[in-house]
Write a protein that holds these residues in place. Structure first.
Motif, short mmCIF file in Angstrom:
data_model
loop_
_atom_site.label_atom_id
_atom_site.label_comp_id
_atom_site.label_asym_id
_atom_site.label_seq_id
_atom_site.Cartn_x
_atom_site.Cartn_y
_atom_site.Cartn_z
N GLU A 1 0.84 -1.21 0.00
CA GLU A 1 0.00 0.00 0.00
C GLU A 1 0.88 1.26 0.00
O GLU A 1 0.56 2.25 -0.66
N TYR A 2 1.98 1.19 0.74
CA TYR A 2 2.89 2.34 0.85
C TYR A 2 3.55 2.66 -0.50
O TYR A 2 3.62 3.80 -0.93
N ILE A 3 4.00 1.61 -1.21
CA ILE A 3 4.65 1.82 -2.51
C ILE A 3 3.65 2.32 -3.55
O ILE A 3 3.96 3.20 -4.35
N VAL A 4 2.44 1.78 -3.52
CA VAL A 4 1.40 2.27 -4.45
C VAL A 4 1.13 3.75 -4.17
O VAL A 4 0.99 4.55 -5.09
N ALA A 5 1.13 4.11 -2.89
CA ALA A 5 0.93 5.52 -2.51
C ALA A 5 2.05 6.39 -3.09
O ALA A 5 1.80 7.45 -3.67
N LEU A 6 3.28 5.94 -2.92
CA LEU A 6 4.43 6.70 -3.45
C LEU A 6 4.35 6.83 -4.97
O LEU A 6 4.58 7.90 -5.52
N HIS A 7 4.02 5.73 -5.61
CA HIS A 7 3.96 5.70 -7.07
C HIS A 7 2.91 6.68 -7.59
O HIS A 7 3.17 7.48 -8.49
N LEU A 8 1.72 6.63 -7.00
CA LEU A 8 0.64 7.47 -7.52
C LEU A 8 0.80 8.94 -7.17
O LEU A 8 0.36 9.80 -7.92
N THR A 9 1.44 9.23 -6.03
CA THR A 9 1.60 10.64 -5.67
C THR A 9 2.84 11.26 -6.30
O THR A 9 3.00 12.47 -6.29
N SER A 10 3.71 10.43 -6.88
CA SER A 10 4.91 11.02 -7.49
C SER A 10 5.03 10.67 -8.97
O SER A 10 6.03 10.92 -9.60
N GLY A 11 4.01 10.04 -9.53
CA GLY A 11 4.04 9.67 -10.94
C GLY A 11 2.75 8.96 -11.26
O GLY A 11 1.68 9.47 -11.00
N GLY A 12 2.86 7.78 -11.80
CA GLY A 12 1.65 7.00 -12.09
C GLY A 12 0.98 7.45 -13.38
O GLY A 12 1.16 8.55 -13.84
N LYS A 13 0.19 6.53 -13.94
CA LYS A 13 -0.54 6.85 -15.17
C LYS A 13 -1.72 7.76 -14.82
O LYS A 13 -2.26 7.68 -13.72
N THR A 14 -2.13 8.58 -15.78
CA THR A 14 -3.19 9.55 -15.51
C THR A 14 -4.45 8.90 -14.98
O THR A 14 -5.02 9.35 -13.98
N LEU A 15 -4.89 7.81 -15.61
CA LEU A 15 -6.13 7.17 -15.17
C LEU A 15 -6.01 6.67 -13.74
O LEU A 15 -6.89 6.88 -12.91
N GLN A 16 -4.88 6.01 -13.43
CA GLN A 16 -4.65 5.52 -12.05
C GLN A 16 -4.67 6.69 -11.07
O GLN A 16 -5.24 6.60 -9.99
N LYS A 17 -4.01 7.77 -11.46
CA LYS A 17 -3.94 8.94 -10.57
C LYS A 17 -5.32 9.51 -10.33
O LYS A 17 -5.65 9.94 -9.22
N LEU A 18 -6.15 9.51 -11.36
CA LEU A 18 -7.49 10.08 -11.22
C LEU A 18 -8.40 9.18 -10.39
O LEU A 18 -9.24 9.65 -9.65
N GLU A 19 -8.21 7.86 -10.53
CA GLU A 19 -8.98 6.94 -9.68
C GLU A 19 -8.60 7.17 -8.22
O GLU A 19 -9.45 7.15 -7.33
N TRP A 20 -7.28 7.38 -8.00
CA TRP A 20 -6.84 7.67 -6.64
C TRP A 20 -7.38 9.03 -6.17
O TRP A 20 -7.86 9.16 -5.04
#
Length: 203
Positions: A85-104
């Motif tokens: 959960e921590y790594i997914v948090a880091l990934h989405l708040t510092s990069g990540g694909k647009t769709l994933q970021k928007l779902e978050w």
């Protein structure tokens, strides 16, 4: 989860994170060792998570925003984040694909978790974002978005909603993808020093 006694990350979690984030196997293993040093029990509490944010924002108050970010990533609602959960948090708040970021982002704004966003929820998150912007920087914001109220109103107006209406996830994602200005309004652009600090930890 990996076996925290041996300090090894389970193959299953490793493969999952490699395919769903931008991090390499070496980076993930290094992160895992750092994670275990900070959190020997293999979990990070909300208080620890807020402490990490506080160290990134010494001149502001990130506690409310950190609390909301934590909630949005604590997928099993047990009050802690495990390594995945921590790594997914880091990934989405510092990069990540647009769709994933928007779902978050939708999960972040859906404070009560009922699957829709209300005007009050927009105001609550925008206010927590403003708490992280030093007063000096707030003075440089455009006049129609230089307070949490104005910025919330601008977002709400964009979706063409009445005060008691709600925004569904699909509508939220589509609306933001169609308008880069709204994307800018709903997020907190992480400052360079956070990126530097993350880079530092990965080395």
């Amino acid at each position: 989860m990996g076996n925290s006694k041996s300090g090894a990350l389970s193959k299953e979690v490793l493969e999952d994170l490699k395919s769903n984030t931008k991090y390499s196997e070496t980076e993930l293993c290094t992160w895992y060792q750092c994670f275990l040093k900070e959190c020997p029990g293999g979990k990070i509490s909300r208080k620890q998570f807020e402490g990490i944010y506080a160290s990134f924002f010494p001149n502001a108050d990130p506690s409310a925003y950190a609390r909301h970010v934590f909630r949005s990533f604590d997928t099993n609602a047990d009050g802690t984040l495990d390594f995945k959960e921590y790594i997914v948090a880091l990934h989405l708040t510092s990069g990540g694909k647009t769709l994933q970021k928007l779902e978050w982002a939708f999960a972040l704004y859906d404070v009560d978790g009922n699957g829709t966003i209300s005007k009050n929820e927009i105001q609550e998150i925008v206010k927590s974002i403003f708490n992280m912007i030093p007063e000096e920087d707030q003075k440089g914001l455009p006049e129609d978005e230089d307070t949490p109220e104005k910025r919330s109103e601008k977002i709400w107006d964009f979706f063409g909603k009445k005060d008691n209406d709600k925004i569904a996830e699909g509508e939220f994602i589509q609306g933001v993808m169609d308008n880069k200005d709204i994307l800018r309004l709903i997020q907190y652009d992480e400052p360079q020093k956070i990126k530097d600090k993350l880079k530092e930890k990965r080395q």
